[in-house]
Every structure is written in C-alpha cells, then in structure tokens.
Enzyme design. Structure first.
Site: not given
Ligand SMILES: *Cc1c(COP(=O)(O)O)cnc(C)c1O
Length: 334
Positions: A77-79, A81
């Site tokens: 859930q990387s912001n 990325c």
C-alpha cells in the site's frame, strides 16, 4: 546562507504548492496548545502526499539521465509507489514497482491505483524486501537496459540526498507563509517512515530557521535506526550541495513508542483517534503514518513533553488511500 544553492538544481513543478497551513481550533483548545497543520495531503490527487515534493527533484534527475523507466519499491500500500506511478505516466515514462507482500493481495487502495496508472509490478517477500530489495531493483534495471531502455532506480520513499531537497524547499515555503499569516512556528512535527521528509525538514530549518525544532514519530523500526538513516541522508545532501554545515545526530529528535503493533498494522485505539480528529476538525489522517504520528503528538502533549513548545506545526503528509484497505477494522469501531 550564502552558499545555499539548491535553487539552481534541476526540478520539475509537479505538486500543487504552496500547500495551505490551517489552525486546528478545536484541538488547540482541547489539548492546550497552539496547533497548526500543513496540508501536504493537498499536493495532488494522484500524487497526494509528501512523496511528490521529493519526486519533483528525483524525476527531474531521472529525466536528465534520459531514463525511460523508473524503478522503485515499497509496501503493497505504498503511497510513494503510487505517486511514482502517477508521475511517471505524467512525464511519459514507464514505472516499475517492487512491492512487498505476505500473500496474494486484494486489488484495493494504492495498489489498485498503481494498476490503474499502468505501473509494472513485481512482488517480493518480506524477507527479500529487507535483505535484497536494492539488488532486485538493480536486476530489473539490467533487464530494461538489455532491451535498450534506460532505467533509473529510486530508493525506498525517494529518501536520499536528492529527494530530500523537496523538504528543504518545504521549509522555505513555510517561512514565507509564516510572514503572510503573521505567525511563527517554533516546532515542526511529522511522521518518519523512510527518512527523507524528516531529514529535509531538519536540514531546511538548520539552514534557514535554526531556532525551530523538528520532531518525528517513527512508524516502523526505532529511534536508533532513524537517527542513522536521517543523518546519512542529510550528509548526502550537504555534500551534494557543498554546504558548510555539520550534521549532528544529537540535534535530531525522533520520538519512539508509537509505531504500535507494527508498520501498517493498526490498533483500534489509533483508528478511534483518527475518527475523533476527523469529527472535530474535518481532517482525515491516514492509519499508517499521520494517524500514528499525530496520536504520538497527542500523547506527548498530554504527558507535558511539549510544554515548552509554544506553536506547533504538524505536517499532514497524506496517505488517504490507506484508509480504504482498513475499512473492515474501521467498520468495527464506527
Ligand atoms: C512515506 C510517508 C511518510 C513518511 O515520510 P518519509 O519521508 O518516508 O519518512 C509519511 N506520511 C505518509 C502519508 C507517507 O506516505
């Protein structure tokens, strides 16, 4: 600072800046402090949050090296990325994301947006992520290069001596806003996850407003880890800009104790706090970073540890899409 030269460094204008600074009237009264928030969650929609400030510099560097693909990494859930995938699409290059997973993930939140934005994705295990993510990104870069596509690898969170510049600039922006608002913040507070935001704010204040103190609440690892990481990043910038400035880890303030049960895992009390803030101020914090950091700030203020800090500016670094993968846990407490 006469040799302060970062203005001359290549950057793209991708974020909606300046981001607003707002006073939190209800919480200021309740907590007995003068509390303000800088809305870095307003930097964009596809690119909302803090990462775009760093990517303005990072992507400029990638383009100057004629990259046709940017490769970066993060949690599922990387912001960071998601913001990278959005920016890559916007400037017309490919993105390749190396995402850490435990099991086949549901297509939701930031991961859904990554796919909508056309990112290529490689999944790796938690073990590979901590042990050899940079090696894996290098292998992927080599594959692109063998097909004649120049690759640029962005480290986790774009937190390096380049990305860092975005938050030095945020300090400059804040100082201009202070003049317009007629207020002066003595304390700046943020979450720390990969270190670039904190080390940029730290360096920016050292250079431009040394009377200010910057505090960060870590959402993973520990104080020792982040003192090392942030010192390294800040030193990289100092040498890249050829600044005459000594970076001392004793001057950094990382407050440990609020990561809870672990990175990106929420306790009910943290989500209840997010709901409370939303009801009182109409502002939604994210469960992974800002929710934990602001909860930490609340607790430290209650303990009296911020009694000397007259006027506090909390940086809302974004992360709204992280709310949606937690819908079931939120539903339980609503
Ligand atoms: C990445 C992130 C942070 C942490 O910033 P770092 O520069 O990685 O330390 C804080 N908040 C949000 C919403 C983020 O996505």
């Amino acid at each position: 600072m006469s040799n302060f030269v970062f203005d001359s460094i290549n950057k793209l204008n991708l974020a909606n800046l300046p981001t607003p600074i707002q006073r939190l009237d209800v919480l200021s009264k309740e907590w007995g402090v003068d509390l303000w928030i800088k809305r870095d969650d307003y930097t964009g929609i596809e690119t909302s949050g803090n990462k775009i400030r760093k990517l303005e510099y990072t992507i400029a560097k990638a383009l100057s090296e004629e990259a046709g693909v940017v490769i970066t990494c993060g949690g599922i859930q990387s912001n960071h990325c998601r913001a990278t995938a959005a920016v890559a699409a916007r400037v017309g290059i490919k993105s390749h994301l190396v995402l850490r997973i435990d099991e086949e993930p549901p297509i939701e939140g930031n991961y859904l947006l990554d796919k909508i934005l056309g990112a290529n994705i490689t999944f790796i295990s938690r073990k590979d992520y901590s042990g050899r993510r940079n090696e894996i990104m290098k292998e992927i870069a080599d594959e692109y290069e063998s097909k004649g596509i120049k690759a640029y690898v962005i480290p986790e969170g774009a937190s390096d001596g380049v990305g860092n510049l975005g938050y030095i600039e945020a300090v400059k922006e804040t100082l201009e806003q202070e003049k317009e608002l007629g207020v002066e913040f003595d304390t700046i507070v943020c979450a720390v996850g990969s270190g670039g935001t904190y080390s940029g704010l730290f360096l920016g204040t050292k250079l431009l407003a040394p009377q200010k103190e910057v505090f960060a609440f870590n959402v993973c690892d520990d104080e020792e880890y982040f003192l090392n990481v942030c010192t390294t990043i800040a030193k990289d910038t100092v040498s890249a800009l050829d600044l005459d400035l000594e970076i001392r880890r004793e001057d950094m303030h990382i407050i440990d104790g609020y990561k809870g049960i672990g990175y990106a895992i929420s306790r009910d009390e943290e989500l209840e706090f997010i709901v409370d803030v939303a009801k009182k101020e109409g502002i939604i914090l994210d469960p992974v970073y800002t929710g934990k950091a602001f909860y930490g700030l609340f607790n430290e203020i209650k303990k009296g540890n911020f009694d000397k800090n007259k006027r506090i500016l909390f940086v809302h670094t974004g992360g709204l899409y992280g709310v949606f993968p937690k819908q079931e846990q939120f539903a339980k407490i609503l």
